[in-house]
Structure formats: C-alpha cells, structure tokens
Design an enzyme around this catalytic site. Sequence first.
Site, short mmCIF file in Angstrom:
data_model
loop_
_atom_site.label_atom_id
_atom_site.label_comp_id
_atom_site.label_asym_id
_atom_site.label_seq_id
_atom_site.Cartn_x
_atom_site.Cartn_y
_atom_site.Cartn_z
N THR A 130 8.22 -0.19 6.05
CA THR A 130 9.60 0.04 5.57
C THR A 130 9.69 0.53 4.99
O THR A 130 9.69 1.14 4.00
CB THR A 130 9.99 -1.14 4.94
OG1 THR A 130 9.74 -2.40 6.19
CG2 THR A 130 12.03 -1.80 4.27
N ASP A 174 3.04 3.66 6.38
CA ASP A 174 4.18 3.24 5.69
C ASP A 174 4.63 4.23 4.62
O ASP A 174 3.93 5.10 4.66
CB ASP A 174 3.59 2.17 4.80
CG ASP A 174 4.55 1.63 3.80
OD1 ASP A 174 5.72 1.48 4.23
OD2 ASP A 174 3.70 -0.25 3.75
N GLY A 175 5.71 3.67 3.71
CA GLY A 175 6.03 5.38 2.74
C GLY A 175 6.24 4.99 1.40
O GLY A 175 4.72 3.92 1.19
N ARG A 180 10.99 -0.99 -3.27
CA ARG A 180 12.21 -0.55 -3.62
C ARG A 180 13.20 -1.24 -2.46
O ARG A 180 14.28 -1.76 -2.92
CB ARG A 180 12.38 1.18 -3.31
CG ARG A 180 12.03 2.02 -4.63
CD ARG A 180 12.09 2.67 -4.95
NE ARG A 180 12.01 3.83 -6.55
CZ ARG A 180 11.93 4.78 -6.14
NH1 ARG A 180 12.71 6.22 -5.53
NH2 ARG A 180 11.54 5.81 -6.75
N GLU A 213 4.43 -5.28 3.28
CA GLU A 213 3.59 -3.64 3.28
C GLU A 213 1.66 -3.97 2.61
O GLU A 213 0.89 -3.47 3.07
CB GLU A 213 4.02 -3.39 2.36
CG GLU A 213 5.17 -2.65 2.88
CD GLU A 213 6.39 -1.89 1.99
OE1 GLU A 213 7.13 -1.02 2.49
OE2 GLU A 213 6.38 -1.93 0.92
N LYS A 240 7.52 12.30 -4.00
CA LYS A 240 7.64 11.22 -4.42
C LYS A 240 5.91 11.45 -4.94
O LYS A 240 4.75 10.89 -5.11
CB LYS A 240 7.31 10.81 -3.09
CG LYS A 240 9.53 10.10 -2.61
CD LYS A 240 9.26 9.57 -3.66
CE LYS A 240 10.72 9.16 -2.65
NZ LYS A 240 10.41 8.56 -0.96
#
Length: 258
Positions: free
Chosen positions: A60, A115-116, A130, A137, A155
């Site tokens: 997400t 994923d991030g 966040r 996840e 990041k």
Amino acid sequence: MKTPRIFLPGHYYSPVFISPETKSLSLMVDKNLEVNAAKRAAGYYAADMVEDEMVIGLGTGSTVYYMIERLSGRIRDGLKVSGVPTSYQTAIRAREYSIPLTTLDDNPMLDLTIDGADQVDPARCLIKGRGAAHTREKCVAAAAFRLIVVVDEAKIVPKLSGLVPIECLPFAVTPVMNELRGLGGVPRLREGVNKDGPVISDNGNLILDCRFDEIPNPAGLETQIALIPGIVESGLFTGFTEKTTVIVGNEKKCRVIT
C-alpha cells in the site's frame, strides 16, 4: 532617465503584490515533481522484476501504485500474474488497472511482495504504517519468499526513529497507551482526515502513532511492543532483513540495496 508613472483621475489602479513566497513555492513544486519521479522509477523497476505466473503481494502507498501502473502494462502485453492486496485501497487500485487478485487462503506462499516503507536503515529494518495497512502488509511480507521495498532517497536513514504506527484493539487502547509510555514512547491516537474521530484500520481497529526519539534496538522494541496485550501489530519490520531487497528510486538510475 526613468519615465514617471502617470495616474489619470477617475481611474482605479490595483496595487501589484509580489509574494516573497513565490520562489519557495516554485522550489517546493520542483521538489515534489522530483520525488514523484523517483517513486515512479522505483515502482517501475520493481514491476519489471515480476516474472510470468508469479503470485505476488501488493503493498500500500504511492510508490507501490506506480508499480501497479507498470504491472498493468506488462499484463496487457501478456504477463500472467495475480496479487494479494494489503488494503482496500490497493484492491480498488489493482481492479482499476485490471490486475487479477487472489487471497492468502488460496495462495499462502507468495513468490514475492512489493511494498513501500516510511524509513529504511542500513540493516534493511523498516518502519511502515503511514497508510495504516501495516498489519496486512506484515502478513503478506511473511508469506513471501522475497520482499521488494520501493522507496525514494529520503526514506533511507542512518537509524530508525520517530513515529511507529501501531494497530490496537479499541477495547484496550488506554492500557496500551500506558504500556507504550513505559517503553519510552509518546503515543497519540491517529485522527481521521475528512472525517471526525479516529482512523479505523481495514481490520476495524484503532491506529496509534507512537513517537520514539531513539530506537537503538529496533528488533528488541518490536518484540516488546508485540508482548503488550491489545496490540495487533506494530509498524516495525525487523524480521525480514535476509530476504529484503530495497529499490531506491532516482530519475536517472535506481539504486539496489541487498
């Protein structure tokens, strides 16, 4: 010699206002464009790592959505793939892009998850959440043989610190917050945007953002948080470092950390 300005009687002349913030606003726009380009590059790079007949976890966040965009194009070109979404938002986006979806019930082992992350340290430990989707996840990351993390350069940090998202049962929110204070954290109930009241996760729980000014032992803190009754999951991801590859986006060339 400078020509004097002539004001005619009976005419209204509006004053010219030059904002001192115009230059900084332009720089902000340029920076946002640069960050979005980096996210797109990382997302596209990760999408190109997907192979035919794979079942993958779909994370997400904005960088993952670029991956979905690229993956959709590859599917149109003949790639066969299906994905397990980690949130309602990702499921909606994947359907819009005609990506076939499945579940962990039907596919309990995944080829990879993309994923991030909110932060990545040198050991490839992560802070996520966040988007309030970190519980699902983490489930999808655990089910995957490989975890591909797509981020922009901002990041990447020398040490994890700051806000750690925590999903909590509504029934236990007050004692949970007290326990988190005992661990040195400063918890705050996450409030909704464009709605009154707290954020509710896709699992029907509350989200706490707990600030830790320093996290010298991320794995130890993750374990301590997990032992608090009422906590569903935290945004600390320290157990997947061996199978994690980090793609750091850049307009010119992506950097790969393994």
